[in-house]
Write an enzyme that holds these catalytic residues in place. Structure first.
Site, PDB file in Angstrom:
ATOM      1  N   GLU B  69      -3.543   0.711 -18.719  1.00 47.76           N
ATOM      2  CA  GLU B  69      -3.676  -0.604 -18.111  1.00 47.76           C
ATOM      3  C   GLU B  69      -5.042  -0.830 -17.476  1.00 47.76           C
ATOM      4  OE1 GLU B  69      -0.270  -1.457 -15.878  1.00 47.76           O
ATOM      5  OE2 GLU B  69      -0.687  -3.599 -15.793  1.00 47.76           O
ATOM      6  N   GLU B 312       4.540   0.679  24.807  1.00 44.94           N
ATOM      7  CA  GLU B 312       4.786  -0.389  25.766  1.00 44.94           C
ATOM      8  C   GLU B 312       3.548  -0.776  26.535  1.00 44.94           C
ATOM      9  OE1 GLU B 312       7.588  -1.981  26.318  1.00 44.94           O
ATOM     10  OE2 GLU B 312       9.288  -0.735  25.799  1.00 44.94           O
TER      11      GLU B 312
END
Lengths: 94, 509
Positions: B69, B312
């Site tokens: 390809e 956090e």
């Protein structure tokens, strides 16, 4: 002079290869007088050439001269297509 | 080839692709052809190239890459970004391309019958030239597009597969599929290369991209079943996250380490186990970050290396918070004993985070790990993805014998016995609950060890306070029904003696 350079790549001596060689010789004799050069390359013996030219399908006929470069795949049994592919029609135009 | 059931390693070729060899129990079936099917963009070409690249990098095994390809130039360029210098390998005779990509420049005419025998000739030539043991063929679908003789192509591919096996190379062929869950491949390719099949998926699950690899079958040999997440990391390539496939051979540790808080250690029956995970669950402000800080400080004090994964708060916030309790994170990081990784969960997919964590654990080699908080990561994935993530981390923790602390935020401010998600609590070894409780006219704090796998632990609910020196765990609350359910319920009205209960001063212990 526009000499034709034709390279026919085949994979070993098979019925199909023999067909292709015969078909090619016949077409050239009938259409090109002596202005052609055929080289038959058996990629089983020279695999590097197959790699260089990126041959995937065999038989493959490559017309390198006169330009443009053309690739014809198959045993050349469909004569009309071969003629078109090699642009033999032009030969008769002066 | 030995088919000895107990000696699978003989039958496999280690690929070197991180995580893959684990789920494949050794690697690809050696001297066989394996088909890898995936939708467009699922990562097949990367896997195929990496299969060769790892062979070269790790074992000096040379490889041939057949491309149907993409042009070799495109492949060389694309793979540079993953850190693979293919041109250099080509010059060194370690990598060879067989360029079967379509040529668009010159016209090609079909003039009669033909076959693709030349492909096998070229392939054999390339293998012989560099003495290759690995072959990657990418991708079969493209050749069906180039030539229309489907039956002839299939026969040719079958011939090639057989020839490869006979030449003692291990081949990976990629092919397309159209749906993520459906038939294996287009063009019925799998009918003839059906012995070993791997599927790559790139599916959308709850609006989140989910890349997985699944070994559908390996004939005659073992592999782990089911889908496993993977990600593509720049400069590294594909990384498969083996999750529960990691063998838990390690003996469960009897060794206990300190949580960083002496009282909590006592409540846990003498400290936490070295290869265990504690889940600390509490509402915002209950002191989870403090527990993380004490956990790390406790580890550093004992000469341990600590890794803190912070989702956090930013690094600066972490430094500031810790300083407030007398803990200098900055100094610890400078000394090399502490490594803080701080990131916004939304910056990457969960698989990426997991791969990063895995990398950090392997490179930094910590003795303990703190993650604050897994609730932040729960936001960016589906329930299924989150569970897999926790399983993944748990596997690393066990495999590397770490002591780990995870924090989880509960949505309820007062009370609440739920811990994040019912599933997660079953994956952790110990659970500590931090809760606000309402007693009369005050909000107080309660801590309890809900579970401690493999050990007796205190069942009491104790009161704790937080000040500039850290967390102080004090006396048990005594008789107070429904404390975790939110504190005082109606049982406490009407002259209940508990209404007048006062805690003893915290410094008695």
């Amino acid at each position: 002079m526009n000499k034709y350079h034709l390279k026919l790549y085949i994979t070993g001596k098979t019925p199909r290869s023999e067909s292709a060689i015969q078909n090619l010789r016949k077409i050239c004799e009938e259409n090109l007088d002596a202005r052609y050069e055929i080289e038959i390359i058996d990629i089983l013996e020279r695999p590097q050439l197959a790699e260089d030219e990126r041959i995937l399908a065999t038989p493959t006929l490559i017309k390198s001269l006169p330009p443009p470069l053309r690739r014809l795949i198959g045993d050349l049994s469909e004569t009309e297509k071969v003629l078109v592919g090699l642009v033999f029609a032009r030969l008769n135009c002066l | 080839m030995s088919k000895n059931a107990t000696d699978c390693s003989v039958e496999k070729l280690t690929t070197g692709i991180p995580g893959f060899d684990l789920i494949a129990v050794g690697g690809l079936p050696i001297h066989r052809t394996t088909l890898m099917a995936g939708t467009a963009g699922s990562g097949k070409s990367v896997f195929a190239a990496q299969y060769l690249a790892e062979g070269i990098k790790q074992w000096n095994q040379t490889g041939v890459f057949v491309t149907f390809e993409e042009s070799p130039d495109d492949i060389r360029r694309n793979m540079m970004s993953l850190g693979w210098d293919i041109p250099a390998w080509e010059a060194e005779g370690k990598w060879a391309f067989v360029d079967a990509s379509p040529y668009y420049d010159d016209d090609t005419l079909i003039t009669g019958s033909y076959d693709l025998g030349a492909l096998l000739v070229r392939l054999k030539h390339a293998i012989g030239k560099i003495n290759a043991s690995r072959v990657a063929i990418d991708s079969l679908g493209a050749i069906f597009s180039q030539f229309q003789e489907t039956r002839m192509i299939r026969l040719e591919l079958l011939r090639i597969a057989k020839a490869m096996n006979a030449m003692q190379v291990t081949t990976l062929m990629t092919t397309e599929r159209e749906q993520e869950y459906g038939s294996i491949a287009r063009f019925g390719v799998e009918e003839f290369v059906a012995d070993n099949v791997i599927i790559l998926r790139n599916s959308l699950d709850d609006q989140i991209r989910h890349r997985t690899i699944e070994i559908l079958k390996f004939r005659g040999t073992y592999h782990h079943k089911g889908e496993y997440p993977f990600t593509v990391v720049p400069d590294e390539g594909l990384v498969v996250v083996p999750l529960s496939a990691i063998k838990l051979n390690q003996q469960s540790s009897d060794l206990r380490v300190s949580s960083g808080n002496t009282m909590l250690d006592e409540m846990c029956g003498g400290g936490i186990f070295r290869d265990s995970i504690i889940l600390v669950s509490g509402a915002t402000g209950t002191g989870k970050t403090l527990m993380v800080t004490e956990f790390i400080a406790g580890g550093i004090a004992k000469g341990e290396r600590c890794l803190l994964l912070a989702f956090e708060e930013s690094r600066e916030q972490l430094y500031r918070n810790a300083k407030g309790w007398g803990v200098d994170f900055e100094k610890m990081e400078a000394s090399g004993a502490l490594n803080i990784i701080s990131a916004y969960p939304e910056n990457a997919t969960l698989e990426d985070h997991l791969a990063t964590i895995k990398n950090q654990i392997e490179r930094f080699k910590p003795d303990r790990l703190a993650l604050d908080s897994i609730s932040a990561l729960e936001r960016i994935t589906s329930a299924k993805g989150f569970r897999e993530f926790v399983i993944g981390i748990a596997s690393f923790v066990k495999a590397h014998q770490l002591a780990a602390l995870f924090t989880a935020t509960t949505p309820d401010l007062i009370g609440g016995t739920s811990v994040t998600d019912a599933h997660i609590s079953t994956l952790t070894d110990s659970i500590v609950l931090l809760r606000y409780v309402e007693i009369e006219d005050q909000i107080r704090r309660a801590i309890t060890v809900l579970k401690m796998r493999g050990s007796m632990h205190e069942k009491l609910i104790r009161e704790y306070t937080i000040d500039g020196h850290g967390m102080h765990i004090g006396q048990p609350f005594g008789y107070h029904a429904n404390l975790l359910g939110g504190g005082i319920g109606s049982a406490f009205k009407n002259n209940d003696p508990c209404l007048n209960w006062q805690p003893k001063p915290a410094n008695n212990e």
